[in-house]
Structure formats: C-alpha cells, structure tokens
Design an enzyme around this catalytic site. Structure first.
Site, PDB file in Angstrom:
ATOM      1  N   GLU A   1     -28.627  74.483  42.003  1.00  0.00           N
ATOM      2  CA  GLU A   1     -29.929  73.963  42.142  1.00  0.00           C
ATOM      3  C   GLU A   1     -31.100  74.012  42.861  1.00  0.00           C
ATOM      4  OE1 GLU A   1     -29.206  69.718  41.406  1.00  0.00           O
ATOM      5  OE2 GLU A   1     -27.558  70.584  39.957  1.00  0.00           O
TER       6      GLU A   1
ATOM      7  N   LYS B   1     -32.987  72.666  45.925  1.00  0.00           N
ATOM      8  CA  LYS B   1     -33.333  71.063  46.313  1.00  0.00           C
ATOM      9  C   LYS B   1     -35.199  70.065  47.002  1.00  0.00           C
ATOM     10  CE  LYS B   1     -31.425  68.739  51.087  1.00  0.00           C
ATOM     11  NZ  LYS B   1     -31.816  67.670  50.641  1.00  0.00           N
TER      12      LYS B   1
ATOM     13  N   SER C   1     -25.444  61.270  50.241  1.00  0.00           N
ATOM     14  CA  SER C   1     -25.917  61.967  50.592  1.00  0.00           C
ATOM     15  C   SER C   1     -25.328  63.327  50.725  1.00  0.00           C
ATOM     16  CB  SER C   1     -26.637  62.022  51.989  1.00  0.00           C
ATOM     17  OG  SER C   1     -25.921  61.641  53.137  1.00  0.00           O
TER      18      SER C   1
ATOM     19  N   GLU D   1     -35.217  63.252  42.054  1.00  0.00           N
ATOM     20  CA  GLU D   1     -36.412  62.961  43.234  1.00  0.00           C
ATOM     21  C   GLU D   1     -37.600  63.129  42.713  1.00  0.00           C
ATOM     22  OE1 GLU D   1     -34.215  63.280  46.141  1.00  0.00           O
ATOM     23  OE2 GLU D   1     -35.696  64.144  47.546  1.00  0.00           O
TER      24      GLU D   1
ATOM     25  N   LYS E   1     -29.807  74.517  54.039  1.00  0.00           N
ATOM     26  CA  LYS E   1     -30.977  74.155  54.260  1.00  0.00           C
ATOM     27  C   LYS E   1     -31.992  75.057  54.526  1.00  0.00           C
ATOM     28  CE  LYS E   1     -31.608  69.754  54.851  1.00  0.00           C
ATOM     29  NZ  LYS E   1     -31.859  68.699  55.747  1.00  0.00           N
TER      30      LYS E   1
ATOM     31  N   GLU F   1     -57.739  65.241  23.297  1.00  0.00           N
ATOM     32  CA  GLU F   1     -57.210  63.938  22.330  1.00  0.00           C
ATOM     33  C   GLU F   1     -56.101  63.122  22.777  1.00  0.00           C
ATOM     34  OE1 GLU F   1     -55.525  66.438  18.002  1.00  0.00           O
ATOM     35  OE2 GLU F   1     -56.556  67.820  20.089  1.00  0.00           O
TER      36      GLU F   1
ATOM     37  N   CYS G   1     -69.420  89.790  71.454  1.00  0.00           N
ATOM     38  CA  CYS G   1     -71.187  90.900  72.173  1.00  0.00           C
ATOM     39  C   CYS G   1     -71.757  89.989  72.127  1.00  0.00           C
ATOM     40  CB  CYS G   1     -71.417  91.883  71.007  1.00  0.00           C
ATOM     41  SG  CYS G   1     -71.017  90.877  69.283  1.00  0.00           S
TER      42      CYS G   1
ATOM     43  N   CYS H   1     -71.415  85.420  69.775  1.00  0.00           N
ATOM     44  CA  CYS H   1     -69.484  85.576  69.343  1.00  0.00           C
ATOM     45  C   CYS H   1     -69.331  85.757  70.594  1.00  0.00           C
ATOM     46  CB  CYS H   1     -69.960  86.453  68.609  1.00  0.00           C
ATOM     47  SG  CYS H   1     -68.536  88.329  68.796  1.00  0.00           S
TER      48      CYS H   1
ATOM     49  N   CYS I   1     -70.443  86.552  63.328  1.00  0.00           N
ATOM     50  CA  CYS I   1     -70.994  87.691  63.462  1.00  0.00           C
ATOM     51  C   CYS I   1     -71.523  89.356  62.911  1.00  0.00           C
ATOM     52  CB  CYS I   1     -69.959  88.007  64.940  1.00  0.00           C
ATOM     53  SG  CYS I   1     -70.825  89.539  65.768  1.00  0.00           S
TER      54      CYS I   1
HETATM   55  S1  IVH Z   1     -26.981  65.291  44.511  1.00  0.00           S
HETATM   56  C1  IVH Z   1     -23.808  62.565  45.791  1.00  0.00           C
HETATM   57  N1  IVH Z   1     -29.066  67.702  43.606  1.00  0.00           N
HETATM   58  O1  IVH Z   1     -31.326  65.318  48.967  1.00  0.00           O
HETATM   59  C2  IVH Z   1     -24.561  64.153  45.439  1.00  0.00           C
HETATM   60  N2  IVH Z   1     -30.259  66.056  45.412  1.00  0.00           N
HETATM   61  O2  IVH Z   1     -28.774  65.189  51.254  1.00  0.00           O
HETATM   62  C3  IVH Z   1     -26.325  63.873  45.429  1.00  0.00           C
HETATM   63  N3  IVH Z   1     -31.500  66.042  47.089  1.00  0.00           N
HETATM   64  O3  IVH Z   1     -30.731  62.068  48.818  1.00  0.00           O
HETATM   65  C4  IVH Z   1     -26.986  64.704  45.699  1.00  0.00           C
HETATM   66  N4  IVH Z   1     -32.476  67.381  45.858  1.00  0.00           N
HETATM   67  O4  IVH Z   1     -32.577  62.934  47.455  1.00  0.00           O
HETATM   68  C5  IVH Z   1     -28.916  66.511  44.822  1.00  0.00           C
HETATM   69  N5  IVH Z   1     -30.483  68.828  42.954  1.00  0.00           N
HETATM   70  C6  IVH Z   1     -30.226  68.186  43.604  1.00  0.00           C
HETATM   71  C7  IVH Z   1     -31.004  67.064  45.082  1.00  0.00           C
HETATM   72  C8  IVH Z   1     -30.712  66.183  45.754  1.00  0.00           C
HETATM   73  C9  IVH Z   1     -32.720  66.737  46.110  1.00  0.00           C
HETATM   74  C10 IVH Z   1     -32.042  65.094  47.869  1.00  0.00           C
HETATM   75  C11 IVH Z   1     -31.168  63.886  47.633  1.00  0.00           C
HETATM   76  C12 IVH Z   1     -30.340  63.127  48.267  1.00  0.00           C
HETATM   77  C13 IVH Z   1     -30.718  64.582  49.668  1.00  0.00           C
HETATM   78  C14 IVH Z   1     -29.058  64.789  50.608  1.00  0.00           C
END
Ligand code: IVH
Length: 673
Positions: A112, A114, A80, A171, A316, A33, A413, A410, A428
C-alpha cells in the site's frame, strides 16, 4: 410527502452523490446540481429544526464550534509501524516473516501507499458514524467526530447495512492542489504560509470550529480496521488485508486504488520502485509504502512486538522537505533573460540528494513569503522538480534581518531590467547578455536536445571568457580552434577530439531535438516533436504562419504566437542561416509509416519486457498516435507490462481497454518492427 420523508430522501441523494464524487471518482450529476440539492436540504433542515441529525450530509460543511476535545479510548490500540530504511532492511523483514512462518516459499503481501497525513479512527455503530478520534498516544486520542464529518471519503452512514460496531482506520490527507490554493489565499491575506500538507491536515483535524476543518477540504484514505464486533459474533470484515480494503470501499470509504498484492521480495521491491517514481506525480503526499502480510491468519501467527505488528513494515522514502540556513540570495539570469532570485544554502540532504541552491521563483514570492538572508528556511525537493524554498521558520529568526531588495540592473551585463506587463518575472532585455548566452548554450547541448557530451557548464564559461563561444552557431566553429582548445587549461588532445567529434555528430540530429534546443519560449520537448512531425522540415517551419502553427497538434495560441514571433525575428533567421552554412542539417522527421494509431492516445505502463518505452512511443508516433503519460477517459488504450500499478488501476476504474505487450505487438502490421 412529509417534511421528514422529504429530508430523508434528500439526505440519501446528497450522500449518494458525495460518494460518487469523492470515493468512486465518477459523478453522475454536475456540481451545480449537487449544490442545488445540498441547498434544498439545508433550507428544509433550517425550517424543521426538530428533524436535525448529526449525520446529515449538511454536517459536511461543519457544525457549531466546540470548546475542547474529549478524550476517546480506542477499543483496539492504534499502533505504529516498524520502519525499513533501505532495501536491506526490507529484505530482512521478508526473511523474518518467512522464518517465523517456517516457509521458504514467497509470501503473499499487500503493498500500500504510506499516506503522509494524520491517522484517524472512525467508529460506526449499526452502520452510522458515531465517533471519530485522532490517534493520540495510540491508546487514547481526541474525539473529533464533528470535524470528521467534513472529510471527503468518510461515509456518514455506510453504503450497506452492517449491524454491530466497526472501527475504520485510515489517514487524513490534504491534496497538493488544495494545499497550494490555501497557501495562495493565506499569502494574499498577508498570513504566514503553511509548511506542508501533512501538518495542515493534522491541524485541520483539530480545529475547534468544524467549519474551519471543512475549509481545508481534507480527504480520508482507509487502510484497515480496528475493532470489529458485528452482530452474530463476526470478528472480521474479510480474511485478507486486500479483502478488508475491498470491503471498506464497498461500505463507502475512499480507498486508494494504487495498492496491490505482491508475492515475495522481488515483487515487493518492484512496487517500492514504481511508487517512488510515481510519488512526485501523485495528487497527495506519501512518505513511503507499507507492506503487510495479506492473510489475516498468518498475521495472527506472526503477532506483535513491543513496537508494532510483526506482519507489516513501512518502507520510507527520503523526506522531501528539510530545514537549513539561507546564506545569501543571488540573482540568476536564464536563457530567455528571466531573472530569478536563487537561495544559496548551507548544504542539506533532501529528497535523496544534497542541495546547496534552491529557487525563490521571483521577487514577489520572496516578499510574500518574507524570506530573508540568514533565515532558517524549509527546502522542498520532490522528484525531478527543482528544489525550492517553501518559506522561513519565523520562530527561528534571530534579530533584525534586512528585507531583500529587488535588483534594478542585470548582475551580468548591467543592462536595466524590465518587467513585461502582466508578468511577475524581471527580464534582462540584452540578447547578448553573457549569462543568457551561457544558459542558451547549456540548454542547446543538453542530453535531450543536441546531446553534445563534454561541453559542461564550466567549459562553456571558459570558452565564453575566451570568446571562442559567442552564440549557438559558434559551437560549430570550435573545430577551427582545435590547437587553442588543446592548450586551454591543458584540456588535452583526447578530450578536445572527443568534444569536436560529438559536435560534428550532432549536425545530423533530428529536427525535433534541434527545435527543442533553440530554447523557444513555451516550446517543450513534446511540442518540438509535434512541430517536427507535422511540418516536417526546418524550411517549412521557417515559412509557417500563425494559423499553421496553431494547427499543429497540442500547439495552443500562446505557443503559436511565440513561434510566429520567433521565426519573424531577423536575428533568429540569421542564426538559422549560420547553422545551415556551418553544415548543421537537422534531419527531417520520418513520415508516419501508417495511420494505424491516428488520433489515438496510448499509455505504456509497468516494466516493459518485450520492447523499450522509447521504442514503443516512437512507433506510436510514427503511426499517427500520441503516447501519453497518464490515463484519462480519453485514453484509447493502455499497454501494461509486469508490475503495472496505479495507471493500470486507473484504466480499470475508467473502463479503458488494457493490452498486454504481446497483444500490442499483434496489432502492428507485419514488418513494422
Ligand atoms: S497500517 C498496525 N497502512 O503510518 C498497523 N498505516 O507508522 C497500523 N499510515 O500511524 C498502520 N499509510 O497513520 C498503515 N497504508 C497504511 C498507512 C499507514 C499511512 C500511517 C498511519 C500510522 C503510521 C505508522
């Protein structure tokens, strides 16, 4: 209705359904649909070119190609995050935050995922997507609006009116299944496979031809905002990070529901552990979690350092991919006789472990991926999954490396190998092949099968060499060789007696463990449990026919016919007789104690404090129910302990009933625990 009205109407409808599908995960109409509405809109737009609009949902399949990307200056820089490597650095972050805020109380954070993709900034003016840009150097990125319009979870116009400007940040990721399908297609066309979903998503964002971006089926997950300049001077969407994400979702962005508020370090750590465990099962890649101080006023107090915000940190996880040299491809024979090419690697640390071997699945894959001895290869190890070779790094291939040749015999064997029609794996066919027997014994004694401690890979090999072991039942004849064993490689009395005691004890293991241990094709742990529970005795299973197997819950035609064949094979029946003669008497499965949970599917999640997961799942099975690993619409209810995360969120989203541990215990008839 005028064409303009009709087009306007259809655009609204199509966007509404795209939002239901991609953001809310609950479509109201079928795919067919949706396609029909979409095509109707396309046709009308084609007939009325003067009514074109860059934000029509038809832009989702990609507009005309561009010759290059214009630079875009972000109104608020895209920073970052500081990384925390290890628990100590995470604790140090929490301590820094509390010190700076002058508090000893636990701080409220928003935790959250990453997302492992490419970041993007989406600018909306008066509720309409006006530009989109990659992160670039953080100050200036590339303008990729036409590409962004093809991404799921990016609203072309906001679901609610919002006058003024906002930059939504998030992201762009590629789902694992999309990545896999894309690579299959590429390999089938003789093209190089993409290395990983992250690079493929980032590359997808920067395609000059937006239809190519659309083909990559990318998904956006919002995680914050940049500039907020709303009419009336409003500078915030909400006062907390959790509030901002809730607002973004209301506005039509997809926001992952696995995030939650955590208080203090301990809850933060529980989240980190829980997501680490969930990571291999998530439909997209993550490389860690992000912890943010939830209150925006407190965020402002904390401010920024040269590297990034002082109010957030990225924890990480170990990378799931690494590069290393493939020294040699050798062949392994599994317990069903399947022949698998395996890569012998220069050891490499990946996914939290040191890896020296990785599977190449089968020779078709070796050739398709063009992997050769001496190549630098990408290794992947996700969660408990066996490490695998993703593919070679062709740019780093030195000289002419010979193409690997599929074996014809094999390696153990020397029996000529066969290929069952329709299957890629070589096999085998020799049931007595020492490699197969070895693998069968290893499986049989495994922790989740007969759980015989002390019978490791090396010892099994030795005992096979000495012919003390010849097949599965021979394990139970080892006791007649106590003295020889003690003298063998100076094993010693104590370890031999422990081993023999373990073997004796396993004789009365439960039927499901025994069945799983037999290594029947397609019969996994759950399948064996269902089989034992349904048919109850080994004798009944031996005499069951195809239809009886098929009637066992969760037993499909493939497993049923495999079971039928297995139990019809005279050699297998002889083996079972031998087991019985040696005193192996797998205990019958207990009868369900009640039918309280008959036909129900129940999920346990979070840190259970009142009972263990194994205990609860066994209880559910004994009462006719089925413990399940993931939440879906057919889940009867979820029992959530403290720290429950994604599964709880999913249950809430689907409207599935959620019980506390106590509420679950209250359901049980008295005396059942
Ligand atoms: S917050 C000022 N939240 O990780 C804060 N970043 O090393 C800005 N990333 O460049 C980032 N998941 O591309 C934030 N839940 C999340 C994220 C996230 C992935 C990436 C993002 C950023 C890098 C930071």
């Amino acid at each position: 209705m005028s064409a303009a009205e009709q087009i306007g109407d259809l655009r609204k409808k199509v966007e509404h359904h795209a939002h239901r599908y991609y953001v809310l995960d609950s479509p109201e109409i079928s795919d067919t649909e949706y396609d029909r509405l979409f095509r109707e809109l396309q046709d009308l737009e084609a007939a009325n070119p003067d009514l074109a609009d860059p934000n029509s949902p038809t832009a989702r399949i990609g507009g005309p190609p561009v010759s290059g990307f214009k630079p875009h200056r972000h109104r608020v820089p895209m920073l970052s995050l500081d990384n925390a490597l290890g628990v100590d650095e995470l604790r140090a972050f929490d301590e820094r935050v509390r010190k700076a805020l002058g508090t000893t109380e636990p701080v409220e954070y928003f935790a959250e995922l990453k997302f492992d993709g490419a970041s993007i900034s989406l600018t909306y003016i008066d509720g309409v997507l006006s530009t989109a840009a990659t992160r670039g150097d953080g100050t200036t990125g590339e303008e990729v609006a036409t590409n962004a319009r093809t991404i799921r979870g990016v609203p072309l116009s906001l679901q609610q009116p919002l006058l003024g400007l906002i930059e939504a940040r998030g992201e762009v990721v590629m789902f694992k299944d999309v990545f896999k399908a894309l690579n299959e297609e590429r390999l089938a066309r003789g093209e190089q496979a993409f290395a990983n979903p992250r690079n493929t998503a980032a590359g997808g964002l920067r395609q000059l031809d937006p239809t190519l971006t659309a083909k990559r089926k990318l998904t956006f997950f919002g995680y914050g905002v940049g500039a907020v300049e709303l009419r009336g001077g409003q500078r915030r969407l909400a006062d907390t990070q959790s509030g901002i994400l809730a607002r973004l979702r209301e506005l039509g962005f997809s926001v992952h529901q696995g995030s939650r508020v955590v208080r203090g370090f301990d809850e933060m750590l529980a989240f980190v552990d829980e997501i680490h465990e969930a990571r291999p099962h998530l439909p997209f890649g993550i490389d860690g979690v992000v912890i943010k101080v939830n209150d925006l006023d407190l965020q402002e107090n904390l401010g920024f350092s040269a590297r990034g915000p002082r109010w957030a940190v990225a924890y990480k996880y170990p990378a799931e991919q690494a590069f290393t040299r493939l020294n040699k491809i050798f062949v392994q024979v599994g317990r069903t006789g399947a022949v698998t090419p395996v890569a012998d690697l220069e050891s490499v640390y990946v996914g939290g472990a040191t890896v020296t071997r990785a599977t190449l699945h089968n020779y078709n894959e070796v050739l398709r991926k063009d992997v050769r001895e001496g190549d630098i290869v990408i290794i992947q190890r996700a969660g408990d999954v066996i490490p695998e070779v993703v593919g070679p790094v062709l740019d780093r291939r030195e000289g002419d490396l010979p193409i690997p040749v599929e074996p014809t015999h094999c390696p153990e064997c020397e029996t000529p190998l066969v290929r069952t029609s329709g299957e890629v794996a070589l096999r085998c066919p020799n049931k007595n092949c020492p490699a197969q027997v070895q693998a069968k014994i290893r499986h049989f004694v495994g922790r989740r099968m007969m759980d015989i401690e002390g019978l490791g890979e090396k010892l099994i090999t030795r005992l096979l060499e000495e012919s003390y072991l010849t097949d599965l039942p021979s394990i139970y004849r080892l006791k007649d060789r106590r003295q020889e064993l003690i003298e063998l490689d100076r094993l010693g009395e104590l370890s031999v007696d422990n081993l023999l005691a373990g073997i004796e004890a396993s004789k009365t293991n439960s039927l499901d463990r025994f069945l799983f241990g037999l290594g029947i094709r397609f019969l996994g742990e759950r399948g064996a449990q269902e089989l034992a529970r349904d048919l109850r005795t080994l004798d009944a299973i031996r005499h069951a026919d195809y239809d009886t197997f098929l009637a066992v819950p969760d037993c499909g035609p493939r497993t049923a016919s495999e079971l039928q064949e297995w139990f019809e094979e005279p050699a297998n029946m002889q083996m079972l007789d031998e087991f019985l003669a040696l005193g192996v008497e797998p205990t019958e499965a207990a009868a369900p104690t009640s039918d309280l949970f008959a036909g129900q599917s129940i999920v346990f999640t979070g840190k259970l404090e009142k009972f263990t997961r194994e205990f609860a799942e066994e209880l559910v099975m004994n009462m006719g129910g089925k413990p399940a690993g993931s939440v879906s619409k057919s889940t009867s209810f979820v029992v959530a302990g403290p720290g429950a995360g994604t599964k709880l969120a999913k249950a809430e989203q689907l409207g599935v009933k959620v019980l506390t541990e106590d509420e679950f215990l209250d359901m049980l008839p008295e005396g059942s625990i």
